[in-house]
Design an enzyme around this catalytic site. Structure first.
Site, PDB file in Angstrom:
ATOM      1  N   GLY A  10       0.826  -1.204   0.000  1.00 54.34           N
ATOM      2  CA  GLY A  10       0.000   0.000   0.000  1.00 54.34           C
ATOM      3  C   GLY A  10       0.862   1.256   0.000  1.00 54.34           C
ATOM      4  N   LYS A  11       0.219   2.409  -0.135  1.00 55.46           N
ATOM      5  CA  LYS A  11       0.955   3.677  -0.215  1.00 55.46           C
ATOM      6  C   LYS A  11       1.799   3.924   1.031  1.00 55.46           C
ATOM      7  CE  LYS A  11      -2.294   6.027  -3.365  1.00 55.46           C
ATOM      8  NZ  LYS A  11      -3.222   4.899  -3.558  1.00 55.46           N
ATOM      9  N   MET A  12       1.188   3.793   2.205  1.00 55.46           N
ATOM     10  CA  MET A  12       1.954   4.000   3.431  1.00 55.46           C
ATOM     11  C   MET A  12       2.874   2.821   3.705  1.00 55.46           C
ATOM     12  SD  MET A  12       2.085   6.795   5.053  1.00 55.46           S
ATOM     13  CE  MET A  12       2.945   6.091   6.456  1.00 55.46           C
ATOM     14  N   THR A  72      -4.097   2.882  10.859  1.00 51.73           N
ATOM     15  CA  THR A  72      -5.360   2.785  10.129  1.00 51.73           C
ATOM     16  C   THR A  72      -6.388   3.725  10.761  1.00 51.73           C
ATOM     17  OG1 THR A  72      -4.871   0.470   9.633  1.00 51.73           O
ATOM     18  CG2 THR A  72      -7.161   1.162   9.401  1.00 51.73           C
ATOM     19  N   THR A  73      -7.295   4.262   9.954  1.00 49.32           N
ATOM     20  CA  THR A  73      -8.341   5.150  10.468  1.00 49.32           C
ATOM     21  C   THR A  73      -9.721   4.544  10.219  1.00 49.32           C
ATOM     22  OG1 THR A  73      -8.483   6.400   8.392  1.00 49.32           O
ATOM     23  CG2 THR A  73      -6.901   7.169  10.033  1.00 49.32           C
ATOM     24  N   HIS A 127      -8.432  15.533   1.680  1.00 45.24           N
ATOM     25  CA  HIS A 127      -7.557  14.391   1.400  1.00 45.24           C
ATOM     26  C   HIS A 127      -7.758  13.930  -0.043  1.00 45.24           C
ATOM     27  CE1 HIS A 127      -7.217  14.158   5.804  1.00 45.24           C
ATOM     28  NE2 HIS A 127      -6.122  13.455   5.589  1.00 45.24           N
ATOM     29  N   HIS A 128      -6.898  13.017  -0.459  1.00 47.44           N
ATOM     30  CA  HIS A 128      -6.981  12.462  -1.809  1.00 47.44           C
ATOM     31  C   HIS A 128      -8.316  11.739  -2.017  1.00 47.44           C
ATOM     32  CE1 HIS A 128      -6.125   8.454  -0.127  1.00 47.44           C
ATOM     33  NE2 HIS A 128      -5.237   9.074   0.631  1.00 47.44           N
ATOM     34  N   LYS A 131      -9.354   8.282  -0.299  1.00 47.61           N
ATOM     35  CA  LYS A 131      -9.557   8.099   1.139  1.00 47.61           C
ATOM     36  C   LYS A 131     -11.038   7.883   1.415  1.00 47.61           C
ATOM     37  CE  LYS A 131      -8.541  10.154   5.669  1.00 47.61           C
ATOM     38  NZ  LYS A 131      -7.904   8.925   6.196  1.00 47.61           N
TER      39      LYS A 131
END
Length: 218
Positions: A10-12, A72-73, A127-128, A131
């Site tokens: 993933g991105k992160m 994570t959110t 945000h992008h 999200k």
């Protein structure tokens, strides 16, 4: 000390892997295609994925705990209770934002709000477009900090999902004579990965408990 990056593609996940590699940490990745049980080879788990996957992983880890850094959110109260149960067995570090700058704002925000309690107040975040959760976990952190001063604060956070913006949060205090605007804008994901490194160094010597960036910078 061996580290597992869950969701390394993933991105992160990629950003965290890059900085772990730069700093010569011993780590490996876990992807959707892997048998998740390989997490047992690690001492510390790091996860920035999605709510559903992360909670499923935590339920598995409860049976044979490892220290866990969670970025994570989108968690609900039931999810947070599961995370708290894990923290009774091992050290858990949970934050919706690993930026030093943003967390520095959170630290002084309650005192500022005390002085501006009669001002009009607004929060918005951008945000992008990929999200999923609205409002962002960070904007909820901001609101919770303000509620330390005014527990009855009733405020709707405005959320926008545009392009490839990493993360922007704005707090506005205003009256008829002036406007005070506090803005934090992440220019890249590395700023969050640096915070993860600090969390690793903080949590590695802890045995149990639930920790946040507030503990790290207190």
């Amino acid at each position: 000390m061996k580290i597992a990056v869950i969701g390394i593609n993933g991105k992160m996940g990629k950003e965290i892997a890059n900085i772990l590699n730069e700093m010569n940490y011993d780590f490996f990745g876990i992807t959707k295609q892997d048998n998740f049980e390989i997490y047992k080879k690690a001492d510390i788990l790091i996860e920035f994925t999605n709510r559903e996957a992360n909670i499923q992983h935590i339920k598995i880890v409860l049976n044979e705990p490892r220290k866990y850094i969670i970025g994570t959110t989108g968690f609900n109260e039931e999810d947070l209770e599961i995370i708290r149960k894990l923290s009774e067995k091992t050290a858990v570090f949970l934050s919706y934002n690993f930026s030093y700058g943003l967390n520095s704002i959170l630290k002084f925000l309650p005192n500022l709000y005390k002085n501006l309690i009669d001002y009009d107040l607004a929060i918005y975040e951008i945000h992008h477009k990929f999200k999923k959760d609205k409002p962002s976990g960070t904007s909820k952190m901001i609101l919770n900090k303000l509620k330390e001063v005014n527990k009855n604060l009733d405020l709707t956070i405005e959320s926008f999902r545009l392009g490839g913006i990493f993360g922007e949060h704005v707090i506005i205090f205003a009256n008829e004579g002036e406007v005070i605007e506090i803005k934090h804008k992440a220019l890249n994901r590395k700023v969050f990965a640096i915070g993860v490194i600090k969390a690793i160094e903080f949590i590695k010597d802890k045995s149990v408990g639930l920790y946040t960036m507030e503990d790290l910078y207190s």
